[in-house]
Design a protein around this motif. Structure first.
Motif, short mmCIF file in Angstrom:
data_model
loop_
_atom_site.label_atom_id
_atom_site.label_comp_id
_atom_site.label_asym_id
_atom_site.label_seq_id
_atom_site.Cartn_x
_atom_site.Cartn_y
_atom_site.Cartn_z
N UNK A 6 0.64 -1.54 0.06
CA UNK A 6 -0.15 0.03 0.02
C UNK A 6 0.32 1.32 -0.06
N UNK A 7 0.82 2.37 -0.57
CA UNK A 7 0.97 3.61 -0.71
C UNK A 7 -0.58 4.08 -0.35
N UNK A 8 -0.04 5.85 0.00
CA UNK A 8 -1.08 6.72 0.24
C UNK A 8 -1.74 7.11 -0.47
N UNK A 9 -1.07 7.02 -1.74
CA UNK A 9 -2.26 7.43 -2.97
C UNK A 9 -2.92 6.57 -3.46
N UNK A 10 -2.83 5.48 -2.60
CA UNK A 10 -3.71 4.18 -2.73
C UNK A 10 -4.94 4.20 -2.06
N UNK A 11 -5.62 5.37 -1.36
CA UNK A 11 -6.23 5.34 -0.53
C UNK A 11 -7.74 5.32 -0.56
N UNK A 12 -7.84 5.79 -1.40
CA UNK A 12 -9.46 6.62 -2.27
C UNK A 12 -10.20 5.11 -3.29
N UNK A 13 -8.98 4.75 -3.85
CA UNK A 13 -9.89 3.80 -4.35
C UNK A 13 -9.51 2.36 -3.42
N UNK A 14 -9.05 1.95 -2.56
CA UNK A 14 -9.26 1.12 -1.07
C UNK A 14 -10.55 1.63 -0.75
N UNK A 15 -10.57 2.79 -0.42
CA UNK A 15 -11.98 2.56 0.79
C UNK A 15 -12.90 2.56 -0.64
N UNK A 16 -12.93 2.58 -1.97
CA UNK A 16 -14.02 2.55 -2.82
C UNK A 16 -13.74 0.77 -3.02
N UNK A 17 -13.21 -0.37 -3.60
CA UNK A 17 -12.97 -1.11 -3.31
C UNK A 17 -13.74 -2.21 -2.23
N UNK A 18 -13.49 -2.25 -1.29
CA UNK A 18 -14.10 -2.21 0.11
C UNK A 18 -15.19 -2.12 0.92
N UNK A 19 -16.00 -0.76 0.46
CA UNK A 19 -17.27 -0.52 0.21
C UNK A 19 -18.00 -1.42 -1.15
N UNK A 20 -17.48 -1.81 -1.56
CA UNK A 20 -18.37 -2.85 -2.85
C UNK A 20 -18.28 -3.47 -3.03
N UNK A 21 -16.87 -4.89 -2.27
CA UNK A 21 -16.82 -5.80 -2.10
C UNK A 21 -17.72 -6.18 -0.83
N UNK A 22 -17.39 -5.76 0.32
CA UNK A 22 -18.52 -5.85 1.65
C UNK A 22 -19.80 -5.23 1.80
N UNK A 23 -20.38 -4.41 0.69
CA UNK A 23 -21.23 -3.48 1.09
C UNK A 23 -21.13 -3.12 2.09
N UNK A 25 -20.92 0.72 4.71
CA UNK A 25 -22.26 2.21 4.26
C UNK A 25 -20.91 2.27 4.39
N UNK A 26 -20.72 4.12 3.57
CA UNK A 26 -19.95 5.21 2.97
C UNK A 26 -19.23 5.38 4.16
N UNK A 27 -17.57 5.51 4.06
CA UNK A 27 -16.44 5.31 4.80
C UNK A 27 -16.31 6.66 4.48
N UNK A 28 -15.56 7.09 6.90
CA UNK A 28 -14.97 8.26 6.89
C UNK A 28 -13.90 8.16 6.52
N UNK A 29 -13.31 9.28 5.50
CA UNK A 29 -12.49 9.15 4.48
C UNK A 29 -10.85 9.89 5.62
N UNK A 30 -11.74 10.48 6.22
CA UNK A 30 -10.63 10.98 7.36
C UNK A 30 -10.37 9.81 8.23
N UNK A 31 -10.84 9.45 9.09
CA UNK A 31 -10.88 8.09 9.63
C UNK A 31 -10.54 7.73 9.63
#
Length: 142
Positions: A6-23, A25-31
């Motif tokens: 992982x690199x910091x620049x991956x964060x938004x895509x990983x959040x989206x991937x996990x939100x979709x894969x595991x159904x 709710x919207x993940x708080x990006x800052x948290x």
């Protein structure tokens, strides 16, 4: 295509991937950033990603355990492949890469916990053969 940590620049895509894969709710990006930074600095967590020209196609989170009885092991959490990339061997490739990379930790086992509904994860794990230094377990939950 490359599998890497992982690199910091991956964060938004990983959040989206996990939100979709595991159904989820919207993940708080800052948290999420705050927690990831804490976890990654602890040296107990490793996040691997499949990167295809800066597009994250899959990812998994590994937690390294040290046990007082000298039985070190890792738990594979949050294993996800983008929906449109499933069935192409990416999950198996990611598991094989993780297995190889974790050899340096001399672990007794790598544990993957999945639900009995996650057939894709079960198939990928069965295709990824582990050597004798790492035993492999799948624990099915109901």
């Amino acid at each position: 295509m490359v599998i890497r940590k992982f690199q910091d620049s991956d964060l938004n895509q990983i959040i989206e991937l996990f939100e979709n894969a595991f159904e989820l709710e919207k993940i708080n990006e800052d948290k999420c950033k705050e927690k990831l930074n804490y976890l990654l600095k602890s040296n107990k967590y490793i996040i691997y990603v499949i990167d295809d020209n800066s597009m994250i196609l899959g990812a998994c989170v590994i937690y390294l355990h040290t046990d007082p009885f000298d039985r070190d092991f890792a738990t594979l959490w949050y294993f996800a492949i983008k929906e449109d990339c499933k069935g192409k061997g990416l999950g198996t490739s990611l598991l094989n890469f993780v297995k190889k990379d974790l050899e340096k930790y001399n672990l007794d086992s790598l544990i993957l916990t999945t639900s009995n509904q996650n057939i894709a994860c079960q198939k990928a794990s069965e295709k990824a053969k582990f050597d004798k230094r790492l035993s492999y377990k799948i624990l099915y939950s109901k």
